[in-house]
Design an enzyme around this catalytic site. Structure first.
Site, PDB file in Angstrom:
ATOM      1  N   TRP A  74       0.807  -1.215   0.000  1.00 52.91           N
ATOM      2  CA  TRP A  74       0.000   0.000   0.000  1.00 52.91           C
ATOM      3  C   TRP A  74       0.847   1.275   0.000  1.00 52.91           C
ATOM      4  O   TRP A  74       0.316   2.364  -0.138  1.00 52.91           O
ATOM      5  CB  TRP A  74      -0.941   0.008   1.203  1.00 52.91           C
ATOM      6  CG  TRP A  74      -0.250  -0.263   2.510  1.00 52.91           C
ATOM      7  CD1 TRP A  74       0.363   0.630   3.328  1.00 52.91           C
ATOM      8  CD2 TRP A  74      -0.113  -1.543   3.137  1.00 52.91           C
ATOM      9  NE1 TRP A  74       0.888  -0.001   4.420  1.00 52.91           N
ATOM     10  CE2 TRP A  74       0.610  -1.329   4.341  1.00 52.91           C
ATOM     11  CE3 TRP A  74      -0.525  -2.837   2.812  1.00 52.91           C
ATOM     12  CZ2 TRP A  74       0.916  -2.376   5.206  1.00 52.91           C
ATOM     13  CZ3 TRP A  74      -0.212  -3.868   3.684  1.00 52.91           C
ATOM     14  CH2 TRP A  74       0.504  -3.643   4.857  1.00 52.91           C
TER      15      TRP A  74
ATOM     16  N   GLU B 148      -4.775  -0.138   7.165  1.00 49.63           N
ATOM     17  CA  GLU B 148      -4.761   0.383   8.533  1.00 49.63           C
ATOM     18  C   GLU B 148      -5.755  -0.359   9.427  1.00 49.63           C
ATOM     19  O   GLU B 148      -5.467  -0.631  10.597  1.00 49.63           O
ATOM     20  CB  GLU B 148      -5.074   1.881   8.532  1.00 49.63           C
ATOM     21  CG  GLU B 148      -3.995   2.750   7.897  1.00 49.63           C
ATOM     22  CD  GLU B 148      -2.678   2.705   8.657  1.00 49.63           C
ATOM     23  OE1 GLU B 148      -2.682   2.336   9.849  1.00 49.63           O
ATOM     24  OE2 GLU B 148      -1.642   3.039   8.058  1.00 49.63           O
TER      25      GLU B 148
ATOM     26  N   THR C  43      -2.466  -5.806  15.135  1.00 47.83           N
ATOM     27  CA  THR C  43      -2.045  -6.984  14.388  1.00 47.83           C
ATOM     28  C   THR C  43      -0.650  -6.755  13.822  1.00 47.83           C
ATOM     29  O   THR C  43      -0.364  -5.675  13.294  1.00 47.83           O
ATOM     30  CB  THR C  43      -3.024  -7.275  13.225  1.00 47.83           C
ATOM     31  OG1 THR C  43      -4.325  -7.515  13.766  1.00 47.83           O
ATOM     32  CG2 THR C  43      -2.582  -8.487  12.419  1.00 47.83           C
TER      33      THR C  43
ATOM     34  N   LEU D  35      -8.069 -13.600  12.157  1.00 47.64           N
ATOM     35  CA  LEU D  35      -7.356 -12.345  12.386  1.00 47.64           C
ATOM     36  C   LEU D  35      -7.697 -11.729  13.737  1.00 47.64           C
ATOM     37  O   LEU D  35      -6.953 -10.907  14.263  1.00 47.64           O
ATOM     38  CB  LEU D  35      -7.680 -11.357  11.256  1.00 47.64           C
ATOM     39  CG  LEU D  35      -6.761 -10.150  11.089  1.00 47.64           C
ATOM     40  CD1 LEU D  35      -5.304 -10.575  10.954  1.00 47.64           C
ATOM     41  CD2 LEU D  35      -7.175  -9.329   9.862  1.00 47.64           C
TER      42      LEU D  35
ATOM     43  N   TYR E  51     -10.267  -9.787  16.794  1.00 51.66           N
ATOM     44  CA  TYR E  51     -10.889  -8.467  16.927  1.00 51.66           C
ATOM     45  C   TYR E  51     -11.917  -8.262  15.812  1.00 51.66           C
ATOM     46  O   TYR E  51     -11.806  -7.367  14.978  1.00 51.66           O
ATOM     47  CB  TYR E  51      -9.835  -7.355  16.890  1.00 51.66           C
ATOM     48  CG  TYR E  51      -8.826  -7.452  18.000  1.00 51.66           C
ATOM     49  CD1 TYR E  51      -9.127  -6.999  19.286  1.00 51.66           C
ATOM     50  CD2 TYR E  51      -7.566  -8.007  17.782  1.00 51.66           C
ATOM     51  CE1 TYR E  51      -8.209  -7.095  20.313  1.00 51.66           C
ATOM     52  CE2 TYR E  51      -6.636  -8.119  18.811  1.00 51.66           C
ATOM     53  CZ  TYR E  51      -6.966  -7.656  20.070  1.00 51.66           C
ATOM     54  OH  TYR E  51      -6.042  -7.754  21.089  1.00 51.66           O
TER      55      TYR E  51
ATOM     56  N   TYR F 283      -5.955   8.024  14.891  1.00 48.24           N
ATOM     57  CA  TYR F 283      -4.746   7.538  14.234  1.00 48.24           C
ATOM     58  C   TYR F 283      -5.024   7.139  12.786  1.00 48.24           C
ATOM     59  O   TYR F 283      -4.307   7.541  11.868  1.00 48.24           O
ATOM     60  CB  TYR F 283      -4.151   6.343  14.975  1.00 48.24           C
ATOM     61  CG  TYR F 283      -3.119   5.620  14.140  1.00 48.24           C
ATOM     62  CD1 TYR F 283      -1.850   6.145  13.973  1.00 48.24           C
ATOM     63  CD2 TYR F 283      -3.445   4.444  13.455  1.00 48.24           C
ATOM     64  CE1 TYR F 283      -0.908   5.524  13.164  1.00 48.24           C
ATOM     65  CE2 TYR F 283      -2.516   3.817  12.646  1.00 48.24           C
ATOM     66  CZ  TYR F 283      -1.252   4.362  12.510  1.00 48.24           C
ATOM     67  OH  TYR F 283      -0.335   3.748  11.697  1.00 48.24           O
TER      68      TYR F 283
ATOM     69  N   ASP G 186      -0.081   6.655  17.485  1.00 45.05           N
ATOM     70  CA  ASP G 186      -0.520   5.348  17.956  1.00 45.05           C
ATOM     71  C   ASP G 186       0.443   4.874  19.039  1.00 45.05           C
ATOM     72  O   ASP G 186       1.267   5.653  19.540  1.00 45.05           O
ATOM     73  CB  ASP G 186      -0.614   4.354  16.797  1.00 45.05           C
ATOM     74  CG  ASP G 186       0.754   3.966  16.241  1.00 45.05           C
ATOM     75  OD1 ASP G 186       1.766   4.639  16.571  1.00 45.05           O
ATOM     76  OD2 ASP G 186       0.820   2.989  15.471  1.00 45.05           O
TER      77      ASP G 186
ATOM     78  N   CYS H 235      12.973   1.693  17.684  1.00 45.40           N
ATOM     79  CA  CYS H 235      12.479   2.002  19.039  1.00 45.40           C
ATOM     80  C   CYS H 235      11.359   1.036  19.401  1.00 45.40           C
ATOM     81  O   CYS H 235      10.206   1.417  19.598  1.00 45.40           O
ATOM     82  CB  CYS H 235      12.005   3.445  19.108  1.00 45.40           C
ATOM     83  SG  CYS H 235      11.881   4.085  20.799  1.00 45.40           S
TER      84      CYS H 235
ATOM     85  N   CYS I  21      18.205  11.734  23.069  1.00 45.98           N
ATOM     86  CA  CYS I  21      17.103  10.988  23.686  1.00 45.98           C
ATOM     87  C   CYS I  21      17.266  11.002  25.205  1.00 45.98           C
ATOM     88  O   CYS I  21      18.210  10.421  25.751  1.00 45.98           O
ATOM     89  CB  CYS I  21      17.077   9.552  23.175  1.00 45.98           C
ATOM     90  SG  CYS I  21      15.769   8.540  23.916  1.00 45.98           S
TER      91      CYS I  21
END
Length: 364
Positions: free
Chosen positions: A27, A40, A46, A83, A85, A123, A141, A195, A211
């Site tokens: 995408w 998204e 996931t 998948l 949810y 988000y 997010d 991160c 940082c």
């Protein structure tokens, strides 16, 4: 009071680090709002490795939002099977139909307009608005919360309304005047590759020199949280009832609980693990239409487990034959075994069906 974080350094170093080829996604190749929206929604809670095959199957089955809007609910739920949810799948259909009905099949081009779609939160709206339409809005997010909190050494709880508003301001400051589509993709990739939640690549991190979480060794505790939901275990006993003609009894989960709208075998939920089938017969949830004396127990399975976000499901499957099964049972469906592949089941049931220990060939 300490000085504000150096957001100019933050975005400059982040963009200098970013390379699209590090994390290629289908995408990313073109700014199609339908493909971005679909990706998204699928990737909410996931992993990319798990979600990518689903994305590819959805695009193949439903190339446009109009195709998806016209799809049968059961077909979409089946394609989503495994998948988790499942509210995302229901919202996927609702949003597709809303786009067709209210926007003529064209996604709204603004952040505010995108927020009107079912299942689209801040988000997701920011991601679509920036990637598809070039809107100057920062994504926020779990990955971004973590990166910003560590860089600024900010322990503000991220799981409260004021905390989300606070980090929204930090996200906008970090974005500054950088091109939002490029910046948002960079920070998402950075959270996935550098991160990371448990073992961040701090020694090679391009943000390390500025940082504060790294300098003060506070990064493992960031971002802060106020809530910690307790995990509970639920004990399910499924009654797999079949006759010699190859019919099996199933029902659809309609109550507002896990796996809503998915199919299952007749279910008895107990407060504790273990127990015998003879105990289940006297359970208050034993179906009143089911004459225990006419059933022949073939086998009880070992426990199957499925981990959900805040629950562990432990399921045992009791396989019976019922010689004089009625042709119709109110609230239940009698399906031929070969039709199982058309129904969407929770993962714990699909694992049972696929298990070689199953006595019945439900896929034949």
């Amino acid at each position: 009071m300490s000085a504000s974080p150096d957001w100019l350094f933050f975005r400059s170093a982040l963009l200098a680090w970013y390379r699209p080829e590090r994390r290629p996604m289908p995408w990313k190749a073109h700014p199609d709002p339908y493909c971005i929206w679909l990706s998204e929604i699928i990737l909410q809670q996931t992993r990319v490795e798990q979600g990518l095959p689903y994305y590819e199957r959805f695009v193949e089955a439903y190339p446009t939002v109009g195709d998806l809007a016209a799809a049968e609910d059961a077909a979409v739920m089946k394609l989503w099977e495994g998948l988790g949810y499942y509210s995302r799948a229901r919202n996927l259909l609702k949003a597709a139909r809303y786009v067709v009905a209210q926007y003529g099949g064209e996604f709204p081009a603004t952040y505010e307009g995108l927020l009107t779609l079912p299942g689209v939160g801040p988000y997701t709206a920011a991601a679509i608005a920036s990637f598809a339409f070039g809107a100057q809005v920062a994504v926020l997010d779990g990955n971004v919360f973590r990166i910003l909190a560590r860089f600024a050494n900010d322990a503000t709880p991220a799981d409260t309304g004021p905390g989300r508003k606070h980090f929204g301001a930090l996200a906008s400051a970090a974005l500054g005047d950088a091109a939002a589509p490029l910046y948002n993709q960079a920070i998402m990739d950075f959270g996935a590759l550098v991160c990371t939640p448990r073992k961040p690549a701090c020694p090679s991190c391009p943000l390390r020199t500025h940082c504060r979480g790294y300098a003060l060794a506070t990064w493992p505790e960031l971002p802060g949280k106020t809530k910690k939901m307790a995990r509970r275990t639920r004990y399910f006993h499924y009654l797999v009832i079949t006759d010699r003609a190859g019919n099996t009894i199933v029902q659809q989960r309609l109550e507002k609980d896990i796996w809503q709208e998915l199919f299952q075998f007749p279910l008895i939920e107990t407060a504790q693990a273990g127990g015998q089938v003879t105990d289940l017969v006297h359970h208050p949830d034993w179906p009143g239409w089911l004459p225990a004396g006419e059933l022949r127990l073939e086998k009880s399975s070992p426990p199957y487990q499925q981990q959900l976000t805040h629950q562990t499901i432990e399921a045992v499957f009791h396989t019976f034959t019922w010689e004089q099964m009625p042709k119709k049972i109110s609230g239940y469906a009698l399906i031929k075994n070969k039709m199982f592949i058309k129904f969407a089941f929770p993962r714990v049931i699909t694992r049972f069906l696929a298990d070689k220990r199953l006595l019945l060939d439900l896929f034949s």
